[in-house]
Design a protein around this motif. Structure first.
Motif, short mmCIF file in Angstrom:
data_model
loop_
_atom_site.label_atom_id
_atom_site.label_comp_id
_atom_site.label_asym_id
_atom_site.label_seq_id
_atom_site.Cartn_x
_atom_site.Cartn_y
_atom_site.Cartn_z
N GLN A 62 0.82 -1.23 0.00
CA GLN A 62 0.00 0.00 0.00
C GLN A 62 0.85 1.27 0.00
O GLN A 62 0.35 2.36 -0.27
CB GLN A 62 -0.92 0.02 1.23
N MET A 63 2.14 1.15 0.31
CA MET A 63 3.02 2.33 0.36
C MET A 63 3.05 2.99 -1.00
O MET A 63 3.27 2.33 -2.00
CB MET A 63 4.46 1.91 0.70
N GLY A 64 2.80 4.26 -1.01
CA GLY A 64 2.93 4.97 -2.27
C GLY A 64 1.71 4.86 -3.15
O GLY A 64 1.67 5.41 -4.24
N LYS A 65 0.69 4.14 -2.69
CA LYS A 65 -0.55 4.09 -3.48
C LYS A 65 -1.19 5.48 -3.50
O LYS A 65 -1.78 5.90 -4.46
CB LYS A 65 -1.53 3.09 -2.86
N GLY A 66 -1.05 6.17 -2.37
CA GLY A 66 -1.48 7.57 -2.34
C GLY A 66 -0.33 8.39 -2.92
O GLY A 66 0.58 7.85 -3.55
N ASN A 67 -0.35 9.66 -2.72
CA ASN A 67 0.77 10.46 -3.17
C ASN A 67 1.74 10.66 -2.03
O ASN A 67 1.51 10.22 -0.92
CB ASN A 67 0.27 11.80 -3.69
N TYR A 68 2.82 11.36 -2.28
CA TYR A 68 3.77 11.62 -1.21
C TYR A 68 3.57 13.07 -0.78
O TYR A 68 2.91 13.86 -1.45
CB TYR A 68 5.21 11.44 -1.71
N GLN A 69 4.14 13.39 0.32
CA GLN A 69 4.05 14.76 0.77
C GLN A 69 5.30 15.11 1.53
O GLN A 69 5.61 14.52 2.54
CB GLN A 69 2.83 14.96 1.66
N THR A 70 6.06 16.00 0.98
CA THR A 70 7.26 16.46 1.65
C THR A 70 7.76 17.66 0.87
O THR A 70 7.18 18.04 -0.13
CB THR A 70 8.34 15.36 1.70
N TYR A 71 8.82 18.24 1.31
CA TYR A 71 9.24 19.40 0.54
C TYR A 71 10.73 19.49 0.31
O TYR A 71 11.19 20.40 -0.36
CB TYR A 71 8.76 20.68 1.21
N CYS A 72 11.50 18.64 0.89
CA CYS A 72 12.93 18.77 0.65
C CYS A 72 13.62 17.42 0.66
O CYS A 72 13.08 16.45 1.16
CB CYS A 72 13.57 19.69 1.67
N GLY A 73 14.78 17.39 0.12
CA GLY A 73 15.50 16.14 0.01
C GLY A 73 16.62 16.03 1.01
O GLY A 73 16.38 15.88 2.20
N ASP A 74 17.80 16.12 0.53
CA ASP A 74 18.96 15.87 1.38
C ASP A 74 19.34 17.07 2.23
O ASP A 74 20.21 16.97 3.08
CB ASP A 74 20.16 15.54 0.49
N ALA B 285 5.02 -1.11 10.72
CA ALA B 285 5.37 0.08 9.94
C ALA B 285 6.89 0.22 9.82
O ALA B 285 7.42 0.48 8.73
CB ALA B 285 4.77 1.33 10.60
N ILE B 286 7.58 0.04 10.92
CA ILE B 286 9.05 0.20 10.90
C ILE B 286 9.67 -0.84 9.97
O ILE B 286 10.50 -0.53 9.10
CB ILE B 286 9.62 0.06 12.33
N ALA B 287 9.25 -2.11 10.14
CA ALA B 287 9.82 -3.18 9.32
C ALA B 287 9.56 -2.93 7.84
O ALA B 287 10.45 -3.10 7.00
CB ALA B 287 9.22 -4.52 9.73
N ALA B 288 8.35 -2.47 7.52
CA ALA B 288 8.01 -2.25 6.11
C ALA B 288 8.92 -1.18 5.50
O ALA B 288 9.40 -1.35 4.37
CB ALA B 288 6.55 -1.83 6.00
N VAL B 289 9.18 -0.11 6.24
CA VAL B 289 10.04 0.95 5.70
C VAL B 289 11.48 0.42 5.55
O VAL B 289 12.13 0.64 4.51
CB VAL B 289 10.02 2.20 6.62
N VAL B 290 11.94 -0.30 6.53
CA VAL B 290 13.31 -0.83 6.47
C VAL B 290 13.46 -1.78 5.28
O VAL B 290 14.41 -1.69 4.50
CB VAL B 290 13.68 -1.54 7.80
N GLU C 175 5.03 18.98 -4.78
CA GLU C 175 3.73 19.09 -4.13
C GLU C 175 3.21 17.66 -3.98
O GLU C 175 3.73 16.74 -4.57
CB GLU C 175 2.76 19.93 -4.95
N GLY C 176 2.22 17.47 -3.20
CA GLY C 176 1.70 16.11 -3.08
C GLY C 176 0.77 15.98 -1.92
O GLY C 176 0.45 16.95 -1.25
N GLN C 177 0.34 14.80 -1.73
CA GLN C 177 -0.55 14.54 -0.60
C GLN C 177 0.03 13.39 0.19
O GLN C 177 1.16 13.03 0.03
CB GLN C 177 -1.95 14.24 -1.11
N ASP C 178 -0.79 12.85 1.06
CA ASP C 178 -0.20 11.82 1.91
C ASP C 178 0.01 10.50 1.19
O ASP C 178 -0.64 10.17 0.22
CB ASP C 178 -0.98 11.63 3.21
N TRP C 179 0.97 9.78 1.72
CA TRP C 179 1.42 8.52 1.13
C TRP C 179 0.31 7.49 1.16
O TRP C 179 0.07 6.75 0.24
CB TRP C 179 2.61 8.06 1.97
#
Ligand code: GLC
Length: 661
Positions: A164-176, A543-548, A655-659
């Motif tokens: 389901q990760m990323g089925k929605g959009n992402y939302q953030t504004y900066c990278g590194d 949630a933690i395991a899925a991200v890792v 731009e984006g919305q939640d993941w």
């Protein structure tokens, strides 16, 4: 011998026509007696009418009590049989009533007037002890089974989370950008609107990965969470900023006011750059611009939806003439990730910033190539810097599995959701985070209080409570109020291992208005708290395991000490709920793609006040941007702003919305 005796006995009885002599009337043994000597004499039986003899007398003989069988005996026996017969068949026989039952008023002699009329020995009703001890704990155990979340469930959960990760959009504004600010100095302001408190802080960055923090915290009044207009909430927030400046930075503040009086111009240098941690789902469309998608954590102010929350705050700040500019908008998870990156030991960057507090959510560093929206939409893709190859993603995992394909669902979860301000959303959060654990527990406790079999807090055994007094639940108990039970209550219960669970009983009285609860009550509460807390921790592990796993960090990359997966966490649950991290780790080991070795490589560190620090760090980026350098002090490699006409291509802001949409 005995068999022969019986036969003889019966034969003798049949033969008898006249009453035999009583043994004490005849000294001479009878013929039969002689024959059967030395067995006991049986003759008395022959005097009894035959209809009673054949079986009954034989029985008496068998038990050896026939030796003194007289007419009187037989007569009593007949009377007894007659009484039994009457009792059995007489329909008018009334039910037996004991002289005293728990509900009977006690006779004065047993329950004398108290010594002083004001100090009765027992308060009403008279305390009784019933053998119901096992029932309450058994019932509690039955409920705990409903909260069991097995290893199999954990693995199913991880699989579903990844898909389901990323089925929605992402939302953030900066990278590194934020990961390289270790050398930066300066004083920055940050405010943090979380689920429970509003914090205002100023942060002095020392330029050597350390900082000093001054902060004030105020509980958000519940009526403001559901205010009629967003202006009510945001003017309250601006007022807190004003108070903070007057208290901690008064020189700067008054100097600003005087300058303002003298001339209307203020230079940028005199204005505090403020990072705004706003921990709700937003559609971020600029460094300091983001529209609210929906409220969570019990907030519900409808006119704020689709509004730019930075602008709402700036308007109220300006109304108070404060020298403050809302320079950056940050989610608390992003702030936590920033803060952990700024302070975390070793060379390894931080992968994930996660909150397990009033709400739950995570932000992690993702490869740009894996962000579907960026790779699939050409216009979007060209708007972002691809040189670093990474981006911070705010997952809004509180909304993982809103369609309920794998999440556990007890009747308590269902009722909680149905009666919440946002049914059907934040379904993961409603099973994991502090705000909801208290409410789940409240519903469980209430159902046991109402249950006719379990009888929680019903004074089943007053002898086990301190005052030997009656257990009572106050009419205005928090048990009867939605959201009445706080996570801190769960933490206290989980921590108490004292004999008789005194801390739990005290807290039941202080926080829930349950007075004089028994040890058994407290044991039941502890069982339930543990089940609810453990389920929450095991879901958090999903949630933690899925991200890792999804970022490929479950695979060991080298043998060096730095081969760790660093995770920054914050929030009341992870900080104060005893054993929360242990339960998370236990579940992580059960995840097939991690196992024991994978779990060991995961380093979880508290990023205390991370969201505030992170917001200040992002305000710093904003300040550098405003200075126009794009790569101001320290080693920052670019800042998080949208590429505009001819602007530095290294800067980006999706731009984006939640993941989890
Ligand atoms: C809620 C918010 C989210 C925040 C989290 C933790 O889930 O929607 O933005 O990060 O709570 O505070």
């Amino acid at each position: 011998m005995k068999l022969r005796n019986w036969r003889v006995e019966l034969q003798s009885a049949r033969r008898a026509e006249s009453p035999p002599q009583r043994p004490d009337e005849t000294k001479a043994p009878t013929k039969l007696g002689l024959i059967m000597a030395p067995t006991p004499p049986v003759f008395e039986a022959s005097a009894v009418p035959l209809r009673f003899l054949h079986s009954d007398v034989a029985f008496l003989k068998k038990t050896g009590r026939g030796s003194s069988f007289s007419r009187a005996h037989v007569l009593s026996f007949v009377v007894l049989l007659a009484v039994l017969f009457l009792q059995l068949f007489n329909p008018d026989v009334t039910e037996y009533k004991p002289a005293w039952s728990p509900n009977t008023e006690l006779p004065d002699v047993l329950y004398p007037s108290p010594i002083s009329p004001n100090t009765p020995i027992f308060s009403e009703p008279y305390p009784i002890s019933r053998p119901a001890k096992m029932t309450l704990l058994d019932e509690a155990r039955k409920v705990t089974e409903e909260f069991a979340y097995s290893a199999e469930d954990v693995n199913r959960g991880v699989k579903a989370f990844i898909s389901q990760m990323g089925k929605g959009n992402y939302q953030t504004y900066c990278g590194d950008v934020m990961l390289n600010y270790a050398q930066t100095r300066g004083l920055y302001l940050a405010v943090d609107l979380g689920g429970t408190n509003f914090r205002v802080c100023s942060i002095q960055l020392h330029g050597n990965t350390t900082f000093s923090l001054t902060q004030s915290k105020v509980a958000i009044p519940r009526d403001l969470m559901i205010a009629k207009t967003s202006q009510e909430l945001f003017s309250f927030l601006a007022k807190q900023i004003e108070t903070f400046l007057q208290t901690h930075h008064n020189d700067h503040y008054t100097a600003h006011l005087e300058r303002r009086k003298a001339s209307s111009s203020t230079t940028t240098a005199e204005i505090f750059q403020l990072g705004f941690t706003f921990s709700f789902p937003v559609n971020q469309v600029g460094l300091n611009k983001g529209t609210l998608i929906r409220w969570s954590k019990g907030f519900d102010i409808s006119d704020a939806i689709d509004q730019d929350v930075c602008q709402l705050l700036q308007t109220e700040i300006d109304a108070l003439h404060l020298p403050v500019k809302v320079a950056a908008l940050v989610n608390d998870t992003v702030g936590t990730l920033m803060a952990r990156s700024y302070t975390s030991p070793g060379k390894t960057g931080t992968l994930l910033g996660a909150i397990f507090g009033t709400g739950t959510n995570g932000a992690y560093v993702e490869k740009l190539s894996k962000i579907r929206k960026l790779t699939s939409t050409s216009s979007s893709a060209s708007a972002y810097d691809t040189s670093t190859g990474e981006m911070i993603v705010n997952t809004e995992w509180g909304s993982f599995d809103n369609t309920m394909t794998v999440l556990p669902n007890t009747p308590y979860d269902i009722a909680l959701d149905a009666e919440s301000v946002n049914p059907g959303v934040q379904m993961f959060e409603k099973r994991v985070s502090g705000m909801f654990l208290g409410e789940i527990l409240r519903r469980v406790l209430l159902s046991l209080v109402k249950s006719s079999t379990a009888q929680l807090f019903s004074d089943v055994d007053s002898s086990t409570n301190d005052g030997h007094s009656t257990t009572t639940i106050a009419a205005d108990s928090a048990l009867y109020k939605q959201w009445g039970v706080d996570t801190s209550f769960l933490s206290i219960c989980q921590a108490d291992s004292s004999p008789g669970l005194r801390a739990i009983r005290q807290s039941l009285s202080k926080d829930l208005g349950v007075d004089a609860a028994s040890t058994e009550d407290a044991e039941a509460v502890k069982l339930l708290v543990n089940a609810i807390g453990k389920r929450s921790a095991r879901l958090s592990a999903v949630a933690i395991a899925a991200v890792v796993i999804n970022t490929g960090n479950n695979v060991q990359k080298g043998a060096s000490e730095d081969d760790v997966v660093d995770i920054g966490v914050d929030g009341s649950l992870v900080e104060y709920y005893p054993g929360f991290e242990d339960y998370i780790r236990e579940a992580l080991r059960e995840v097939k793609d991690l196992g024991e070795s994978g779990e060991k490589r995961i380093r979880i560190g508290i990023a205390k006040d991370g969201s505030g620090v992170g917001a200040a760090l992002i305000a710093l980026v904003a300040a550098k941007m405003e200075e126009g350098s794009g790569s101001g002090a320290g080693t920052e490699s670019g800042a998080g702003v949208r590429k505009e006409d001819g602007a530095d291509p290294k800067n980006y802001e999706p731009e984006g919305q939640d993941w989890f949409g």
